[in-house]
Design a protein around this motif. Structure first.
Motif, mmCIF file in Angstrom:
data_model
loop_
_atom_site.group_PDB
_atom_site.id
_atom_site.type_symbol
_atom_site.label_atom_id
_atom_site.label_comp_id
_atom_site.label_asym_id
_atom_site.label_seq_id
_atom_site.Cartn_x
_atom_site.Cartn_y
_atom_site.Cartn_z
ATOM 1 N N VAL A 148 49.331 2.845 39.077
ATOM 2 C CA VAL A 148 49.451 3.800 37.970
ATOM 3 C C VAL A 148 50.586 3.345 37.051
ATOM 4 O O VAL A 148 51.744 3.295 37.475
ATOM 5 C CB VAL A 148 49.725 5.224 38.481
ATOM 6 N N PRO A 149 50.300 2.990 35.794
ATOM 7 C CA PRO A 149 51.349 2.490 34.881
ATOM 8 C C PRO A 149 52.212 3.622 34.328
ATOM 9 O O PRO A 149 52.174 3.943 33.140
ATOM 10 C CB PRO A 149 50.542 1.792 33.784
ATOM 11 N N ILE A 150 53.013 4.222 35.209
ATOM 12 C CA ILE A 150 53.851 5.346 34.799
ATOM 13 C C ILE A 150 54.843 4.931 33.716
ATOM 14 O O ILE A 150 55.204 5.721 32.837
ATOM 15 C CB ILE A 150 54.599 5.922 36.022
ATOM 16 N N GLY A 151 55.285 3.668 33.759
ATOM 17 C CA GLY A 151 56.245 3.201 32.765
ATOM 18 C C GLY A 151 55.746 3.348 31.343
ATOM 19 O O GLY A 151 56.535 3.569 30.419
ATOM 20 N N VAL A 152 54.430 3.239 31.153
ATOM 21 C CA VAL A 152 53.862 3.389 29.809
ATOM 22 C C VAL A 152 54.080 4.807 29.295
ATOM 23 O O VAL A 152 54.442 5.016 28.129
ATOM 24 C CB VAL A 152 52.361 3.029 29.818
ATOM 25 N N SER A 153 53.866 5.805 30.160
ATOM 26 C CA SER A 153 54.040 7.189 29.732
ATOM 27 C C SER A 153 55.505 7.571 29.588
ATOM 28 O O SER A 153 55.894 8.229 28.626
ATOM 29 C CB SER A 153 53.353 8.134 30.729
ATOM 30 N N VAL A 154 56.332 7.150 30.552
ATOM 31 C CA VAL A 154 57.772 7.461 30.473
ATOM 32 C C VAL A 154 58.384 6.770 29.254
ATOM 33 O O VAL A 154 59.122 7.377 28.474
ATOM 34 C CB VAL A 154 58.484 7.028 31.758
ATOM 35 N N GLY A 155 58.071 5.485 29.083
ATOM 36 C CA GLY A 155 58.570 4.769 27.915
ATOM 37 C C GLY A 155 58.053 5.358 26.625
ATOM 38 O O GLY A 155 58.773 5.431 25.626
ATOM 39 N N GLY A 156 56.794 5.819 26.647
ATOM 40 C CA GLY A 156 56.222 6.429 25.447
ATOM 41 C C GLY A 156 56.929 7.713 25.070
ATOM 42 O O GLY A 156 57.135 7.992 23.880
ATOM 43 N N MET A 157 57.314 8.504 26.068
ATOM 44 C CA MET A 157 58.033 9.746 25.786
ATOM 45 C C MET A 157 59.365 9.458 25.106
ATOM 46 O O MET A 157 59.715 10.081 24.093
ATOM 47 C CB MET A 157 58.262 10.522 27.081
ATOM 48 N N LEU A 158 60.107 8.482 25.638
ATOM 49 C CA LEU A 158 61.413 8.150 25.058
ATOM 50 C C LEU A 158 61.261 7.499 23.681
ATOM 51 O O LEU A 158 61.990 7.827 22.735
ATOM 52 C CB LEU A 158 62.168 7.214 26.000
ATOM 53 N N THR A 159 60.293 6.587 23.572
ATOM 54 C CA THR A 159 60.082 5.909 22.298
ATOM 55 C C THR A 159 59.646 6.890 21.220
ATOM 56 O O THR A 159 60.122 6.834 20.074
ATOM 57 C CB THR A 159 59.014 4.809 22.466
ATOM 58 N N SER A 160 58.750 7.797 21.577
ATOM 59 C CA SER A 160 58.268 8.782 20.603
ATOM 60 C C SER A 160 59.393 9.691 20.128
ATOM 61 O O SER A 160 59.437 10.066 18.948
ATOM 62 C CB SER A 160 57.143 9.620 21.216
ATOM 63 N N ALA A 161 60.310 10.040 21.025
ATOM 64 C CA ALA A 161 61.437 10.883 20.630
ATOM 65 C C ALA A 161 62.314 10.177 19.593
ATOM 66 O O ALA A 161 62.730 10.787 18.593
ATOM 67 C CB ALA A 161 62.270 11.257 21.855
ATOM 68 N N LEU A 162 62.559 8.893 19.809
ATOM 69 C CA LEU A 162 63.383 8.140 18.856
ATOM 70 C C LEU A 162 62.687 7.984 17.508
ATOM 71 O O LEU A 162 63.295 8.179 16.444
ATOM 72 C CB LEU A 162 63.731 6.768 19.431
ATOM 73 N N TRP A 163 61.397 7.651 17.529
ATOM 74 C CA TRP A 163 60.679 7.484 16.266
ATOM 75 C C TRP A 163 60.466 8.815 15.557
ATOM 76 O O TRP A 163 60.400 8.871 14.329
ATOM 77 C CB TRP A 163 59.348 6.776 16.488
ATOM 78 N N ALA A 164 60.365 9.910 16.330
ATOM 79 C CA ALA A 164 60.272 11.226 15.700
ATOM 80 C C ALA A 164 61.572 11.563 14.969
ATOM 81 O O ALA A 164 61.552 12.104 13.851
ATOM 82 C CB ALA A 164 59.966 12.295 16.747
ATOM 83 N N ALA A 165 62.706 11.227 15.587
ATOM 84 C CA ALA A 165 63.993 11.444 14.923
ATOM 85 C C ALA A 165 64.105 10.569 13.671
ATOM 86 O O ALA A 165 64.595 11.017 12.622
ATOM 87 C CB ALA A 165 65.136 11.142 15.890
ATOM 88 N N TYR A 166 63.631 9.335 13.779
ATOM 89 C CA TYR A 166 63.636 8.441 12.615
ATOM 90 C C TYR A 166 62.745 9.004 11.504
ATOM 91 O O TYR A 166 63.135 9.032 10.326
ATOM 92 C CB TYR A 166 63.157 7.051 13.042
#
Length: 208
Positions: free
Chosen positions: A182-200
């Motif tokens: 299960v590629p959990i890193g994709v979802s966890v990384g996506g959550m963090l990445t999306s938060a940063l790009w949302a702030a941007y």
């Protein structure tokens, strides 16, 4: 992409104009920091399946890995590259171009080492066909006022689809008692990445 001269490529969100403003030089530094952090986290997110893929290639069990997530990563990056090209957002373009290269490499590695390349090819053909249909709509159906919002919403929706795809492997993982595929890193990384790009996006007044 091909109608830049006809578009008003300045996305905005109502109410952003009234938020407190930092000095111009601080604004630029904060935006650059958010974009750089989002890019680095995005690359980490996209490279997170690599150890599992490499191990699967060693034991010739590549077909047990989640190929749909890899295809979703590539399609997601293509949509964001197109969107960032339209709005001329270079930090967003650079970040997603890097992620696209990683996604293409991982998909190629999967294809070279899988035992059912025909199934992989059909998945790629389906994803490519959907992208082509979207481009036809954007170029020949959508009017100028709706082109940018529709592409932004489609790219944002592809983010949701990408983060959710890894969880499709959870039922089979529960049955086997093995979550290594299960590629959990994709979802966890996506959550963090999306938060940063949302702030941007909030700071540059881009709602998508």
């Amino acid at each position: 992409f091909f109608r830049l001269g006809q578009l008003n490529c300045q996305p905005s969100l109502t109410g952003f104009q009234d938020r407190p403003q930092l000095p111009a030089h601080m604004n630029a530094h904060v935006n650059a920091l958010l974009a750089a952090s989002g890019t680095l986290l995005g690359v980490w997110q996209f490279t997170s399946p690599w150890p599992q893929l490499r191990q699967a290639a060693r034991v010739r069990a590549m077909d047990r890995q989640d190929h749909l997530t890899l295809v979703s990563m590539a399609a997601n990056s293509v949509l964001w590259v197109l969107y960032s090209s339209i709005v001329a957002d270079m930090p967003l373009l650079r970040g997603n171009a890097g992620c696209l290269l990683v996604a293409l490499y991982l998909n190629g590695f999967y294809f070279r080492n899988c035992q059912q390349p025909a199934v992989v090819a059909r998945t790629w053909a389906a994803a490519f066909s959907m992208l082509v249909l979207c481009m036809i709509y954007f170029l020949y159906v959508a009017d100028n006022s709706s082109l940018l919002p529709h592409m932004g919403l489609l790219a944002a929706a592809s983010n949701v689809q990408l983060q959710g795809t890894p969880f499709l492997k959870i039922p089979s993982a529960l049955r086997r008692g093995d979550f290594s595929e299960v590629p959990i890193g994709v979802s966890v990384g996506g959550m963090l990445t999306s938060a940063l790009w949302a702030a941007y996006g909030y700071r540059v007044r881009d709602p998508y």
